[in-house]
Design a protein around this motif. Structure first.
Motif, PDB file in Angstrom:
ATOM      1  N   ASN A 112     -56.001 -20.263 -63.488  1.00  0.00           N
ATOM      2  CA  ASN A 112     -57.003 -19.248 -63.157  1.00  0.00           C
ATOM      3  C   ASN A 112     -56.328 -17.974 -62.678  1.00  0.00           C
ATOM      4  OD1 ASN A 112     -59.602 -20.776 -63.478  1.00  0.00           O
ATOM      5  ND2 ASN A 112     -58.575 -22.128 -62.013  1.00  0.00           N
ATOM      6  N   PHE A 113     -56.685 -16.850 -63.323  1.00  0.00           N
ATOM      7  CA  PHE A 113     -56.070 -15.569 -63.016  1.00  0.00           C
ATOM      8  C   PHE A 113     -57.090 -14.603 -62.410  1.00  0.00           C
ATOM      9  CE2 PHE A 113     -53.342 -17.360 -66.217  1.00  0.00           C
ATOM     10  CZ  PHE A 113     -52.069 -16.896 -65.928  1.00  0.00           C
ATOM     11  N   VAL A 114     -56.612 -13.792 -61.469  1.00  0.00           N
ATOM     12  CA  VAL A 114     -57.333 -12.606 -61.009  1.00  0.00           C
ATOM     13  C   VAL A 114     -56.480 -11.425 -61.435  1.00  0.00           C
ATOM     14  CG1 VAL A 114     -58.224 -11.315 -59.052  1.00  0.00           C
ATOM     15  CG2 VAL A 114     -58.393 -13.799 -59.073  1.00  0.00           C
ATOM     16  N   HIS A 117     -52.647 -11.927 -61.747  1.00  0.00           N
ATOM     17  CA  HIS A 117     -52.164 -12.807 -60.677  1.00  0.00           C
ATOM     18  C   HIS A 117     -52.722 -14.223 -60.850  1.00  0.00           C
ATOM     19  CE1 HIS A 117     -50.735 -14.117 -56.827  1.00  0.00           C
ATOM     20  NE2 HIS A 117     -51.943 -14.203 -56.296  1.00  0.00           N
ATOM     21  N   TRP A 118     -51.835 -15.191 -61.048  1.00  0.00           N
ATOM     22  CA  TRP A 118     -52.224 -16.595 -61.207  1.00  0.00           C
ATOM     23  C   TRP A 118     -52.406 -17.207 -59.814  1.00  0.00           C
ATOM     24  CZ3 TRP A 118     -48.368 -20.862 -63.262  1.00  0.00           C
ATOM     25  CH2 TRP A 118     -49.006 -22.106 -63.252  1.00  0.00           C
ATOM     26  N   ILE A 119     -53.617 -17.639 -59.520  1.00  0.00           N
ATOM     27  CA  ILE A 119     -53.914 -18.228 -58.220  1.00  0.00           C
ATOM     28  C   ILE A 119     -53.812 -19.755 -58.311  1.00  0.00           C
ATOM     29  CG2 ILE A 119     -55.693 -18.590 -56.475  1.00  0.00           C
ATOM     30  CD1 ILE A 119     -56.591 -15.833 -56.770  1.00  0.00           C
ATOM     31  N   GLN A 167     -61.246  -9.841 -63.316  1.00  0.00           N
ATOM     32  CA  GLN A 167     -60.400  -8.679 -63.592  1.00  0.00           C
ATOM     33  C   GLN A 167     -59.681  -8.213 -62.331  1.00  0.00           C
ATOM     34  OE1 GLN A 167     -63.197  -5.877 -65.196  1.00  0.00           O
ATOM     35  NE2 GLN A 167     -63.782  -7.230 -66.882  1.00  0.00           N
ATOM     36  N   ASP A 168     -60.370  -8.324 -61.198  1.00  0.00           N
ATOM     37  CA  ASP A 168     -59.808  -7.947 -59.906  1.00  0.00           C
ATOM     38  C   ASP A 168     -60.727  -8.520 -58.833  1.00  0.00           C
ATOM     39  OD1 ASP A 168     -62.062  -6.233 -59.919  1.00  0.00           O
ATOM     40  OD2 ASP A 168     -60.865  -4.524 -60.605  1.00  0.00           O
ATOM     41  N   LEU A 169     -60.450  -8.218 -57.581  1.00  0.00           N
ATOM     42  CA  LEU A 169     -61.259  -8.779 -56.499  1.00  0.00           C
ATOM     43  C   LEU A 169     -62.701  -8.295 -56.543  1.00  0.00           C
ATOM     44  CD1 LEU A 169     -58.701  -8.622 -53.550  1.00  0.00           C
ATOM     45  CD2 LEU A 169     -59.455 -10.656 -54.803  1.00  0.00           C
ATOM     46  N   SER A 170     -62.908  -7.044 -56.937  1.00  0.00           N
ATOM     47  CA  SER A 170     -64.276  -6.523 -57.042  1.00  0.00           C
ATOM     48  C   SER A 170     -65.063  -7.292 -58.098  1.00  0.00           C
ATOM     49  CB  SER A 170     -64.253  -5.030 -57.380  1.00  0.00           C
ATOM     50  OG  SER A 170     -63.699  -4.288 -56.326  1.00  0.00           O
ATOM     51  N   ASP A 222     -53.706 -16.206 -50.740  1.00  0.00           N
ATOM     52  CA  ASP A 222     -54.509 -16.798 -51.806  1.00  0.00           C
ATOM     53  C   ASP A 222     -55.386 -17.934 -51.294  1.00  0.00           C
ATOM     54  OD1 ASP A 222     -53.463 -15.048 -53.609  1.00  0.00           O
ATOM     55  OD2 ASP A 222     -52.179 -16.501 -54.647  1.00  0.00           O
ATOM     56  N   GLY A 223     -54.834 -18.755 -50.408  1.00  0.00           N
ATOM     57  CA  GLY A 223     -55.616 -19.849 -49.843  1.00  0.00           C
ATOM     58  C   GLY A 223     -56.823 -19.343 -49.071  1.00  0.00           C
TER      59      GLY A 223
END
Length: 254
Positions: A112-114, A117-119, A167-170, A222-223
């Motif tokens: 899973n990516f944001v 960034h792979w979380i 795509q991002d945090l938003s 991330d956690g």
């Protein structure tokens, strides 16, 4: 390898659907897109990429994912979401399978990516999902939210699916808004009643599960991000369920 039909459900996925279809065609000889009446260019792009498009108003997660199956020319089905791609190891694995056992479904590890960034924290990896199955003995459960494939047997592989979740945090917050609305609708359809305390209790439970049971407390930023967004999602879907009942009650009084 026996022939496989890829199936994707879509709603306004013009930014993702082309790459998803190309990924499926690496192992499939047919791709079906079940589109929930998109208002962007999803349908045109899907057809340009060689997919067969079936338009169907959204029925809920499980029913929508099952809707295209009878139209497939093959019994083996590979289901992806529009924002998912087969990783190289999944392509190699699928090509190596003889698919002789119709009762055996195959699971994959999802990255899973944001953005880029792979979380991996708090249960976001390996995030096992079953996606390859034979329709004669397996299929998606008729759940309207968070459905999954039910099969007589499942082999969990070490191969990967890349999931460009946000795509991002938003965008993550926007998706929580959308998905919590869908979840609230599905719960109301199942007859789950409103509750004053349920939003808070489920949010607290999600926080404890992600921070403690899934180890997010020891996994840095991330956690914590996964724990807080999961709790927010849990709170909002039950708060929105309450709102659906309140709105229904208001309409009845008018």
């Amino acid at each position: 390898m026996k022939p496989i039909t890829g199936i994707v459900i879509t709603l306004n996925e013009e930014n993702d659907i082309a790459c998803c279809i190309r990924s499926l065609f690496l192992v499939c000889d047919e791709v079906i897109v079940v589109d929930s009446l998109s208002q962007d260019n999803t349908v045109d792009i899907a057809r340009t990429e060689g997919a067969r498009v079936i338009e169907q108003a959204y029925l809920g997660d499980g029913p929508q994912k099952a809707f295209g199956v009878p139209y497939a020319k093959n019994d083996w089905i590979l289901a992806l979401d529009a924002d998912e791609r087969l990783d190289d190891d999944a392509v190699e694995l699928i090509k190596s399978l003889d698919l002789s056992d119709a009762g055996l479904a195959y699971g994959f590890r999802r990255k899973n990516f944001v953005g880029h960034h792979w979380i991996r924290a708090a249960g976001f990896y390996p995030d096992a999902v079953v996606r390859l199955y034979n329709r004669t003995q397996a299929g998606y459960l008729p759940k309207k939210a968070h459905s999954a494939v039910q099969a007589p047997q499942t082999l969990q592989t070490s191969a990967h699916i890349r999931h460009f979740t946000y795509q991002d945090l938003s965008h993550w917050i926007q998706r929580i808004d959308q998905l919590s609305s869908r979840d609230a609708w599905a719960m109301k359809e199942r007859g789950i009643p409103p509750s004053t305390w349920r939003p808070t209790l489920h949010a607290l439970s999600a926080t404890i599960r992600k921070l403690v049971l899934k180890g997010g407390l020891l996994q840095g930023r991330d956690g914590m991000t996964v724990a807080m967004t999961t709790a927010f999602h849990a709170y909002m879907k039950y708060a929105k369920l309450n709102e659906l009942y309140e709105n229904e009650h208001t309409r009845q009084e008018r």
